[in-house]
Design a protein around this motif. Structure first.
Motif, PDB file in Angstrom:
ATOM      1  N   ILE A  54      10.089   5.855  -0.094  1.00  0.00           N
ATOM      2  CA  ILE A  54      10.818   4.873   0.725  1.00  0.00           C
ATOM      3  C   ILE A  54      11.831   4.071  -0.093  1.00  0.00           C
ATOM      4  O   ILE A  54      12.509   3.203   0.447  1.00  0.00           O
ATOM      5  CB  ILE A  54       9.841   3.905   1.427  1.00  0.00           C
ATOM      6  CG1 ILE A  54       9.021   3.122   0.394  1.00  0.00           C
ATOM      7  CG2 ILE A  54       8.932   4.652   2.389  1.00  0.00           C
ATOM      8  CD1 ILE A  54       8.220   1.981   0.992  1.00  0.00           C
ATOM      9  N   ASN A  83       4.500  -2.279   2.967  1.00  0.00           N
ATOM     10  CA  ASN A  83       3.742  -1.352   3.814  1.00  0.00           C
ATOM     11  C   ASN A  83       2.414  -1.950   4.264  1.00  0.00           C
ATOM     12  O   ASN A  83       1.843  -2.812   3.596  1.00  0.00           O
ATOM     13  CB  ASN A  83       3.492  -0.040   3.062  1.00  0.00           C
ATOM     14  CG  ASN A  83       4.724   0.839   3.002  1.00  0.00           C
ATOM     15  OD1 ASN A  83       5.329   1.152   4.022  1.00  0.00           O
ATOM     16  ND2 ASN A  83       5.117   1.227   1.788  1.00  0.00           N
ATOM     17  N   TRP A 108      15.756   4.705   3.401  1.00  0.00           N
ATOM     18  CA  TRP A 108      15.580   3.521   2.555  1.00  0.00           C
ATOM     19  C   TRP A 108      15.852   2.279   3.409  1.00  0.00           C
ATOM     20  O   TRP A 108      16.938   2.130   3.951  1.00  0.00           O
ATOM     21  CB  TRP A 108      16.505   3.596   1.361  1.00  0.00           C
ATOM     22  CG  TRP A 108      16.081   4.654   0.357  1.00  0.00           C
ATOM     23  CD1 TRP A 108      15.459   5.843   0.632  1.00  0.00           C
ATOM     24  CD2 TRP A 108      16.245   4.612  -1.052  1.00  0.00           C
ATOM     25  NE1 TRP A 108      15.231   6.534  -0.514  1.00  0.00           N
ATOM     26  CE2 TRP A 108      15.698   5.815  -1.573  1.00  0.00           C
ATOM     27  CE3 TRP A 108      16.794   3.682  -1.924  1.00  0.00           C
ATOM     28  CZ2 TRP A 108      15.697   6.096  -2.940  1.00  0.00           C
ATOM     29  CZ3 TRP A 108      16.796   3.966  -3.290  1.00  0.00           C
ATOM     30  CH2 TRP A 108      16.251   5.159  -3.782  1.00  0.00           C
ATOM     31  N   SER A 120      11.116   8.562   4.132  1.00  0.00           N
ATOM     32  CA  SER A 120      11.711   7.723   5.173  1.00  0.00           C
ATOM     33  C   SER A 120      13.070   7.240   4.701  1.00  0.00           C
ATOM     34  O   SER A 120      13.367   7.246   3.493  1.00  0.00           O
ATOM     35  CB  SER A 120      10.818   6.511   5.480  1.00  0.00           C
ATOM     36  OG  SER A 120       9.544   6.905   5.923  1.00  0.00           O
TER      37      SER A 120
END
Length: 401
Positions: free
Chosen positions: A92, A154, A117, A115
């Motif tokens: 990420i 996260n 950025w 994913s």
């Protein structure tokens, strides 16, 4: 004397290394000692117990390794896994990218979930992979709790829930380098098997100590893991723990005394108060960015980081010039955009031993730098928005009530 002199104090607002408190600097200002004397093992024993508190674990075993976060990564991986083991790892941002690179170079079979950025880890894909993996070929889930390149945090509790929902035995390995001791982190409650951080982040120490904490499940895995390891081998540490001398090789005496002072400051403030302070500073920074008419690199509120904010700039501005101008003219250090977001974002670190007025000084400097590079910022807009929020939400200092 600074290598490149500037009057006054350098305003350090990168997301690590961070400001070091004066009591920590004083604690480290000491001569070397014999680490085999009774004094250092006695101090180490207490430090290991106290370090568990910042991970929020009673069952974990901590290791204080003379290294950086990169070495702590390697320690986590090589002690628990064997070459060829399948890992699910989330890309990420720059630091998750670097950890994945390390995983691949250590010859693990890395299943990368990427994913954009500015987004968090795609946990729907994790759920589908675990659902398909009835043979339990996935041996570990590796995730960066707080990606400092993009300011994304996260949801670790959700990762644990997914693992539990599918009754999957994969190890849960977490990079908490820019989160532990600043963001809510619950090793035992979330079933994290290996967590790690670096001394130069929320602990507000110099770089040089990687702190790794292993669950009983991770320690059991280390008994059969076949990855080559020498310097980072937990077995050597555990042997010396049992002997009561604690150190398989020479530690940094100064960093140990610094860690003692840093933990004392955190416990005096209260860990929950430290986390709440970071929450305030993160919110105030985001309000300033909004008042400037700029956008956060982080695409959803659920992923906003309370330790670093990555600020997107208009296409006609090179964000690196904001960083350069801040340092050259205002003695203000901001974080550069890295890799995919180089030239597109600058980063404001609000991490570690820092208070509200320090942050407001940084925001004032950013406004001047924005004006310097041609962005039509209304002077005082960000500082005003942040200070209004902080004035309404900053509590009395606990020790001064």
């Amino acid at each position: 004397m600074d290598y490149v002199y500037g009057p006054g104090k350098n305003h350090l607002f990168v997301p690590g290394p961070v400001n070091i408190p004066d009591p920590v600097i004083r604690a480290m200002n000491r001569n070397n000692e014999d680490y085999r004397s009774p004094a250092i093992p006695a101090m180490t024993k207490v430090l290991l117990e106290d370090v568990k508190k910042i991970f929020k674990t009673t069952s974990g075993t901590p290791f204080l390794i003379p290294t950086t976060g990169t070495g702590a990564w390697e320690s986590a991986l090589t002690n628990t896994l064997s070459p060829g083991d399948r890992i699910v790892s989330f890309l990420i941002g720059q630091f998750s990218l670097l950890w994945i690179d390390q995983q691949q170079r250590l010859n693990f079979n890395v299943d990368v979930v990427e994913s954009d950025w500015g987004q968090g880890a795609n946990l729907d894909i994790l759920a589908s992979k675990l659902a398909e993996d009835t043979a339990h070929t996935i041996k570990a889930i590796c995730i960066v709790h707080n990606e400092t390149a993009t300011g994304v945090t996260n949801n670790l509790a959700k990762v644990r829930k997914i693992l539990d929902d599918y009754r999957h035995p994969a190890l849960f390995l977490v990079d908490g380098v820019s989160s532990i001791c600043a963001l809510d982190f619950r090793m035992d409650e979330w079933g994290v098997d290996v967590a790690l951080t670096g001394s130069q982040k929320a602990l507000s120490l110099p770089t040089g100590m990687g702190i790794v904490c292993a669950s009983p499940k991770a320690l059991e895995a280390s008994k059969t893991a076949k990855s080559l390891r020498v310097f980072f081998d937990w077995k050597d540490y555990l042997k010396f723990y049992q002997m009561g001398t604690y150190w398989p090789y020479t530690p940094s005496i100064q960093l140990l005394y610094g860690l003692r002072a840093a933990l004392d400051l955190i416990f005096e403030e209260g860990l929950e108060n430290v986390i709440a302070r970071h929450t305030r500073l993160g919110k105030a920074t985001r309000l300033a960015v909004e008042a400037w008419g700029l956008k956060n690199c982080t695409q959803k509120e659920e992923w906003f980081s309370d330790t670093v904010t990555a600020v997107l700039v208009p296409p006609y501005i090179d964000s690196s010039e904001i960083v350069r101008r801040s340092w050259k003219r205002y003695n203000l250090s901001l974080g550069l955009g890295l890799n995919k977001v180089a030239g597109k974002v600058f980063r404001i670190g609000h991490l570690g031993h820092m208070n509200e007025l320090q942050l407001l000084g940084c925001l004032a400097g950013v406004e001047m730098a924005l004006k310097d590079v041609g962005y039509p910022v209304k002077m005082g807009s960000g500082v005003g928005a942040a200070s209004a929020y902080l004035q309404n939400n900053t509590p009395l200092i606990p020790s001064r009530i």
